[in-house]
Scaffold this motif. Sequence first.
Motif, PDB file in Angstrom:
ATOM      1  N   ARG A   1       0.843  -1.178   0.000  1.00  0.00           N
ATOM      2  CA  ARG A   1       0.000   0.000   0.000  1.00  0.00           C
ATOM      3  C   ARG A   1       0.887   1.241   0.000  1.00  0.00           C
ATOM      4  O   ARG A   1       1.399   1.669   1.030  1.00  0.00           O
ATOM      5  N   ALA A   2       1.067   1.825  -1.166  1.00  0.00           N
ATOM      6  CA  ALA A   2       1.954   2.982  -1.283  1.00  0.00           C
ATOM      7  C   ALA A   2       1.433   4.167  -0.481  1.00  0.00           C
ATOM      8  O   ALA A   2       2.216   4.972   0.029  1.00  0.00           O
ATOM      9  N   ASP A   3       0.114   4.283  -0.359  1.00  0.00           N
ATOM     10  CA  ASP A   3      -0.435   5.414   0.388  1.00  0.00           C
ATOM     11  C   ASP A   3      -0.231   5.277   1.883  1.00  0.00           C
ATOM     12  O   ASP A   3      -0.334   6.262   2.624  1.00  0.00           O
ATOM     13  N   LEU A   4       0.079   4.067   2.363  1.00  0.00           N
ATOM     14  CA  LEU A   4       0.345   3.840   3.781  1.00  0.00           C
ATOM     15  C   LEU A   4       1.829   3.614   4.039  1.00  0.00           C
ATOM     16  O   LEU A   4       2.228   3.314   5.163  1.00  0.00           O
ATOM     17  N   ASP A   5       2.640   3.737   3.025  1.00  0.00           N
ATOM     18  CA  ASP A   5       4.078   3.510   3.099  1.00  0.00           C
ATOM     19  C   ASP A   5       4.787   4.854   3.260  1.00  0.00           C
ATOM     20  O   ASP A   5       4.255   5.900   2.859  1.00  0.00           O
ATOM     21  N   PRO A   6       5.980   4.855   3.845  1.00  0.00           N
ATOM     22  CA  PRO A   6       6.731   6.114   3.919  1.00  0.00           C
ATOM     23  C   PRO A   6       6.967   6.771   2.560  1.00  0.00           C
ATOM     24  O   PRO A   6       7.223   7.973   2.493  1.00  0.00           O
ATOM     25  N   LEU A   7       6.871   6.011   1.467  1.00  0.00           N
ATOM     26  CA  LEU A   7       6.965   6.615   0.142  1.00  0.00           C
ATOM     27  C   LEU A   7       5.954   7.738  -0.026  1.00  0.00           C
ATOM     28  O   LEU A   7       6.210   8.717  -0.744  1.00  0.00           O
ATOM     29  N   ALA A   8       4.806   7.633   0.626  1.00  0.00           N
ATOM     30  CA  ALA A   8       3.755   8.637   0.477  1.00  0.00           C
ATOM     31  C   ALA A   8       4.191  10.011   0.949  1.00  0.00           C
ATOM     32  O   ALA A   8       3.554  11.018   0.617  1.00  0.00           O
ATOM     33  N   ARG A   9       5.271  10.077   1.725  1.00  0.00           N
ATOM     34  CA  ARG A   9       5.795  11.364   2.162  1.00  0.00           C
ATOM     35  C   ARG A   9       6.562  12.071   1.050  1.00  0.00           C
ATOM     36  O   ARG A   9       6.910  13.250   1.186  1.00  0.00           O
ATOM     37  N   HIS A  10       6.809  11.363  -0.043  1.00  0.00           N
ATOM     38  CA  HIS A  10       7.678  11.887  -1.089  1.00  0.00           C
ATOM     39  C   HIS A  10       6.970  12.105  -2.421  1.00  0.00           C
ATOM     40  O   HIS A  10       7.591  12.475  -3.400  1.00  0.00           O
ATOM     41  N   TYR A  11       5.669  11.858  -2.453  1.00  0.00           N
ATOM     42  CA  TYR A  11       4.912  12.158  -3.667  1.00  0.00           C
ATOM     43  C   TYR A  11       3.460  12.386  -3.253  1.00  0.00           C
ATOM     44  O   TYR A  11       3.051  12.004  -2.152  1.00  0.00           O
ATOM     45  N   PRO A  12       2.645  13.020  -4.094  1.00  0.00           N
ATOM     46  CA  PRO A  12       1.249  13.291  -3.727  1.00  0.00           C
ATOM     47  C   PRO A  12       0.399  12.022  -3.819  1.00  0.00           C
ATOM     48  O   PRO A  12      -0.272  11.764  -4.815  1.00  0.00           O
ATOM     49  N   ALA A  13       0.454  11.212  -2.782  1.00  0.00           N
ATOM     50  CA  ALA A  13      -0.245   9.932  -2.774  1.00  0.00           C
ATOM     51  C   ALA A  13      -1.753  10.114  -2.779  1.00  0.00           C
ATOM     52  O   ALA A  13      -2.282  11.107  -2.282  1.00  0.00           O
TER      53      ALA A  13
END
Length: 283
Positions: free
Chosen positions: A182-194
């Motif tokens: 789940r990209a929207d629940l992953d720290p990745l979401a802090r780096h793009y407009p999830a």
Amino acid sequence: MPPIDESTDAGTARAARAALGSAPGSRAGTGFDPGAGTDCEDTLDLRLSDELIALFAGDTFSRDGTADGTAHRTTAGAVHGARGGSPEETTDADDLLDRVGGWGPARTSAGALHLVPVRAGRDLALVHRWMNDPAVAEFWELAGPEAVVEHHVLRQLDGDGRSVPCIGVLDGTPMSYWEIYRADLDPLARHYPARPHDTGIHLLIGGVADRGRGLGSTLLRAVADHVLDRRPSCARVVAEPDLRNTPSVSAFLSAGFRFSAEVDLPGKRGALMIRDRSLRDLL
């Protein structure tokens, strides 16, 4: 977030990098940097719910680039190998990834691909061997003793269900490792407009013979579309391969993903790749 390549005319170095499609790269770091090529269509004023904020607050980061506590233990049917013991099945009503293990096969021109959730006792030795391939290790950074891979996998299996590690079984043969998350629940979401329910993919192809001939793109397209078919709430499948991994980026483009932005992640500068539900029949 993986080991693949669409290019067939690459030299030796490029062929080695083809082993990795999109290794995990959602590490803690600075805020979103759109960089060159940012797609303004992807920007939005995202207001996180209290639940999501609480989830993010609990995340910590590790050397390999994924958040601690990242996955739910699930399984599909006995697709490959002896399982030993009774099959495990997810029973949570709010499974965060709609029970990956029960999705069934993704049909591809290369055969039927099953995503079989990893079982540590059965699959660790295989994943460990793949991770110690130099072409894979360059980007996944999980080479070394089996304990390194075990820690990476078990942290997902013992987590809350936001990431599920799987073996890709193509026509009965285990040949790839996937992480559906789940990209929207992953720290990745802090780096793009999830956006809610964005689903991420990491992939590595294990066998050298399966690399550099377009198989990676075939599987990526099939799995991305499989995600969209099995997760009606998901409008986008995302990935963030290392920008240095040109064959991997090319494979995602050939699989119907579009390049959205460059993102600064600790340890790498990633290419944010997106496959949109609305564009799946056009790309």
